[in-house]
Design a protein around this motif. Structure first.
Motif, PDB file in Angstrom:
ATOM      1  N   ASN A 118       0.686  -1.143  -0.104  1.00 24.40           N
ATOM      2  CA  ASN A 118      -0.058   0.022   0.000  1.00 24.40           C
ATOM      3  C   ASN A 118       0.816   1.285  -0.033  1.00 24.40           C
ATOM      4  O   ASN A 118       0.505   2.225  -0.677  1.00 24.40           O
ATOM      5  CB  ASN A 118      -0.756   0.053   1.214  1.00 24.40           C
ATOM      6  CG  ASN A 118      -1.992  -1.274   1.024  1.00 24.40           C
ATOM      7  OD1 ASN A 118      -2.455  -1.269   0.093  1.00 24.40           O
ATOM      8  ND2 ASN A 118      -2.582  -1.251   2.107  1.00 24.40           N
ATOM      9  N   ALA A 119       1.846   1.116   0.826  1.00 30.15           N
ATOM     10  CA  ALA A 119       2.894   2.497   0.804  1.00 30.15           C
ATOM     11  C   ALA A 119       3.522   2.567  -0.384  1.00 30.15           C
ATOM     12  O   ALA A 119       3.644   3.456  -0.822  1.00 30.15           O
ATOM     13  CB  ALA A 119       3.678   2.107   1.962  1.00 30.15           C
ATOM     14  N   PHE A 120       3.879   1.621  -1.195  1.00 26.07           N
ATOM     15  CA  PHE A 120       4.792   1.536  -2.510  1.00 26.07           C
ATOM     16  C   PHE A 120       3.483   2.238  -3.640  1.00 26.07           C
ATOM     17  O   PHE A 120       3.756   2.827  -4.508  1.00 26.07           O
ATOM     18  CB  PHE A 120       5.083   0.347  -3.041  1.00 26.07           C
ATOM     19  CG  PHE A 120       6.352  -0.370  -2.225  1.00 26.07           C
ATOM     20  CD1 PHE A 120       7.209   0.710  -1.616  1.00 26.07           C
ATOM     21  CD2 PHE A 120       6.949  -1.333  -2.488  1.00 26.07           C
ATOM     22  CE1 PHE A 120       8.241   0.346  -0.900  1.00 26.07           C
ATOM     23  CE2 PHE A 120       8.140  -1.923  -1.777  1.00 26.07           C
ATOM     24  CZ  PHE A 120       8.712  -0.937  -1.026  1.00 26.07           C
ATOM     25  N   ASN A 121       2.191   1.605  -3.449  1.00 23.02           N
ATOM     26  CA  ASN A 121       1.319   2.182  -4.265  1.00 23.02           C
ATOM     27  C   ASN A 121       1.000   3.650  -4.095  1.00 23.02           C
ATOM     28  O   ASN A 121       0.944   4.432  -5.147  1.00 23.02           O
ATOM     29  CB  ASN A 121       0.004   1.275  -4.168  1.00 23.02           C
ATOM     30  CG  ASN A 121       0.349   0.018  -4.731  1.00 23.02           C
ATOM     31  OD1 ASN A 121       0.900  -0.163  -5.706  1.00 23.02           O
ATOM     32  ND2 ASN A 121      -0.523  -1.011  -4.130  1.00 23.02           N
ATOM     33  N   ALA A 122       0.862   4.086  -2.865  1.00 26.04           N
ATOM     34  CA  ALA A 122       0.595   5.436  -2.453  1.00 26.04           C
ATOM     35  C   ALA A 122       1.624   6.235  -2.905  1.00 26.04           C
ATOM     36  O   ALA A 122       1.537   7.648  -3.190  1.00 26.04           O
ATOM     37  CB  ALA A 122       0.277   5.552  -1.202  1.00 26.04           C
ATOM     38  N   THR A 123       3.055   5.950  -2.704  1.00 25.19           N
ATOM     39  CA  THR A 123       4.163   6.842  -3.055  1.00 25.19           C
ATOM     40  C   THR A 123       4.604   6.691  -4.501  1.00 25.19           C
ATOM     41  O   THR A 123       5.533   7.443  -4.946  1.00 25.19           O
ATOM     42  CB  THR A 123       5.262   6.626  -2.092  1.00 25.19           C
ATOM     43  OG1 THR A 123       5.663   5.268  -2.265  1.00 25.19           O
ATOM     44  CG2 THR A 123       4.820   6.894  -0.597  1.00 25.19           C
ATOM     45  N   GLY A 124       4.047   6.003  -5.395  1.00 27.06           N
ATOM     46  CA  GLY A 124       4.456   5.820  -6.609  1.00 27.06           C
ATOM     47  C   GLY A 124       5.504   4.959  -6.899  1.00 27.06           C
ATOM     48  O   GLY A 124       6.169   4.707  -7.841  1.00 27.06           O
TER      49      GLY A 124
END
Length: 87
Positions: free
Chosen positions: A75-81
């Motif tokens: 989720n963090a990787f998705n949110a931060t691009g």
């Protein structure tokens, strides 16, 4: 497993989880396959965990915690691009 042991486990394998997630994403760059990718990572972790002679508990006991950590990383990787949507 005690709370402190859980934290130690998560922190000790956190870099390996990030590398595994990135490797799986690079190897299977298909959207909407998160469940399959999570299952692959679970199977990899379970195989290594069950073959460890130093395991402090069963894989079934630690998997829910690890799954939550993995989902948080993704989720963090998705949110931060870090993981970009495929077109």
């Amino acid at each position: 497993m005690a709370w402190l042991e859980n934290i130690k486990l998560v922190l000790s394998i956190f870099p390996a989880l990030i590398n595994a997630i990135k490797t799986i994403e690079a190897s299977i760059p298909v959207e909407s396959k998160g469940g399959d990718k999570l299952l692959l990572l679970k199977n990899m972790l379970q195989a290594t965990f069950e073959n460890s002679t130093k395991a402090v508990s069963t894989f079934e006991e630690v998997w829910p915690m690890l799954q939550s950590v993995i989902v948080s990383i993704v989720n963090a990787f998705n949110a931060t691009g870090v993981f970009k949507p495929k077109s």
